[in-house]
Design a protein around this motif. Structure first.
Motif, PDB file in Angstrom:
ATOM      1  N   VAL A   1     -73.172 -46.109  -3.893  1.00 23.05           N
ATOM      2  CA  VAL A   1     -72.169 -45.320  -2.914  1.00 23.05           C
ATOM      3  C   VAL A   1     -73.064 -45.337  -1.463  1.00 23.05           C
ATOM      4  O   VAL A   1     -73.954 -44.450  -1.531  1.00 23.05           O
TER       5      VAL A   1
ATOM      6  N   LEU B   1     -66.800 -46.629   0.945  1.00 23.02           N
ATOM      7  CA  LEU B   1     -66.323 -45.585   1.448  1.00 23.02           C
ATOM      8  C   LEU B   1     -66.416 -45.290   3.093  1.00 23.02           C
ATOM      9  O   LEU B   1     -66.370 -43.997   3.632  1.00 23.02           O
TER      10      LEU B   1
ATOM     11  N   TYR C   1     -68.894 -44.310 -10.725  1.00 23.75           N
ATOM     12  CA  TYR C   1     -68.333 -44.000  -8.944  1.00 23.75           C
ATOM     13  C   TYR C   1     -68.500 -43.234  -8.236  1.00 23.75           C
ATOM     14  O   TYR C   1     -68.479 -42.283  -7.545  1.00 23.75           O
TER      15      TYR C   1
ATOM     16  N   SER D   1     -71.099 -41.207  -6.099  1.00 27.35           N
ATOM     17  CA  SER D   1     -69.942 -40.073  -5.051  1.00 27.35           C
ATOM     18  C   SER D   1     -70.302 -38.637  -3.980  1.00 27.35           C
ATOM     19  O   SER D   1     -70.926 -38.527  -3.288  1.00 27.35           O
TER      20      SER D   1
END
Length: 426
Positions: A5, A165, A186, A190
């Protein structure tokens, strides 16, 4: 293997940074008035009265800034509307301290600092409104669908664990749901990359100002235990404030009592059995706002409810209810340790027993002292129906969970607004 991410969307705009807002505020509010004075006479900067005022104003400014920011974290709280009263309290306290200590002070510096403080933060508030709204990404699965209906946030549905994001402020997920492995990785990635991850329950509470408890298995009660140290401190503050109010407002209270007696037959004060702290029954005192016969019958559940445009309310009673002046005799209950200024509203005995039989965990609201005003009152107003009382209960649980002087200060300011607008009165 799941793609990492990206670290995105967490850099704050420079207008939102504490360093910019606070240092800018100190420069504008503290240094600018002093610089203006020095243009007339440079030696004024060496005078003790100006230096004392600058120091006191600096403390008041910093306290006002952090109180304003802290209160703004609560949902439904329009922070800009409370800049003026918040800084009025901190600057007022600072000037009162100077006065009591008999220090000389500069009126120009004090007034200028106060006016520039509120002007600065009003300006910052207007600037930041032009920024993009708060944006949150939602991980699919569990009970996240219901959170998408909450307003005040731009929601972005994630369709793949590879979604970027970029431009978002955080991730929301049902952390108690059985999520697929790719979404769990995920979420972990994050958090590791610095993107805030929120559980749906926590973000829902933050946005709505309510704590929902439907099943004992959810075990939110453990986190709802209030701060017992603050309970004791708050009781002391309540007692002192109630004593001062009764002394200072005694002539006004006597005039109100006389007006009630002249308007309708019966006593000026009305008392009723209610459920209070730790579930104990006590007599609450109020100014009588209804005709005597109906007001005194508290065993009937229907008569214990105040309906919209209730015919029993007297002419003087309408004014007292709208302004909340009818609640002031409850200062006697505060002196007796039965109530607080702020807390869940105590219900009539007949209504409380009905609610306890219909609603789960209703009795838990008695873990703190009932209040004359409260979080549910300033958000919802007067209610009686079971469905509305359930929502009120969620507000009460939010108050207990976030039990603090900061939330109490928010409620005080919003209560003043309520008294001026008559919101929720019946």
């Amino acid at each position: 293997m799941n793609a990492p991410v990206q670290t995105i969307g967490i850099r704050q705009h420079w207008l939102l940074r504490i360093r910019f807002q606070l240092l800018g505020g100190i420069f504008v509010a503290i240094l600018v008035p002093a610089m203006i004075r020095s243009t007339m006479d440079y030696n004024v900067l060496l005078e003790s009265n100006l230096q004392t005022t600058m120091a006191a104003a600096g403390v008041a400014h910093v306290l006002g800034f952090f109180a304003y920011r802290r209160m703004g974290n609560f949902p439904g709280f329009a922070a800009a509307s409370y800049i003026l009263p918040t800084f009025a309290m901190t600057y007022g306290a600072a000037l009162l301290t100077i006065f009591l200590l008999r220090y000389e002070y500069s009126r120009f510096q004090a007034i200028g600092s106060f006016l520039l403080s509120i002007s600065w933060y009003f300006g910052v508030s207007l600037w930041t409104r032009q920024l993009e709204p708060y944006r949150l990404a939602v991980v699919p699965g569990g009970g996240v669908e219901k959170i998408l209906t909450i307003s005040g946030v731009t929601w972005s549905r994630l369709t793949s664990a590879n979604d970027s994001l970029d431009g978002l402020s955080g991730v929301v997920a049902d952390l108690r749901a059985d999520l697929p492995g790719e979404w769990e990785r995920y979420i972990a990635d994050s958090a590791l990359s610095g993107v805030p991850v929120y559980h749906i329950r926590h973000i829902s509470e933050s946005l709505t100002g309510r704590v929902e408890i439907e099943h004992l298995a959810e075990n939110t009660l453990g986190s709802l235990n209030p701060n017992h140290a603050y309970i004791k401190l708050k009781q002391l503050i309540d007692w002192i404030a109630a004593l001062l109010l009764l002394i200072l407002l005694a002539p006004i209270l006597l005039v109100v009592a006389l007006a009630i007696r002249l308007d309708s037959s019966g006593p000026a004060l009305f008392r009723q059995e209610r459920i209070g702290f730790h579930g104990k029954i006590f007599w609450v005192y109020k100014f009588r706002t209804m005709s005597m016969d109906d007001s005194l019958d508290v065993d009937d559940r229907d008569k214990a409810m105040t309906k919209v445009k209730d015919f029993r309310i007297t002419r003087v009673g309408k004014v007292l209810r709208k302004s909340r002046i009818d609640e002031l005799p409850q200062a006697l209950n505060i002196l007796r340790g039965e109530m607080s200024w702020i807390g869940p509203r105590p219900e009539a005995l007949a209504l409380s027993r009905w609610y306890e039989s219909e609603l789960p965990f209703y009795r838990y609201r008695h873990i703190v002292r009932p209040g004359i005003t409260g979080w549910a009152q300033v958000n919802q107003g007067h209610v009686a129906d079971i469905s509305d009382v359930l929502e009120k209960l969620h507000y009460d649980f939010y108050y207990i969970k976030n039990f603090s002087p900061w939330l109490d200060l928010v409620i005080v300011l919003r209560t003043i607004q309520t008294m001026l607008t008559g919101f929720g009165a019946r």
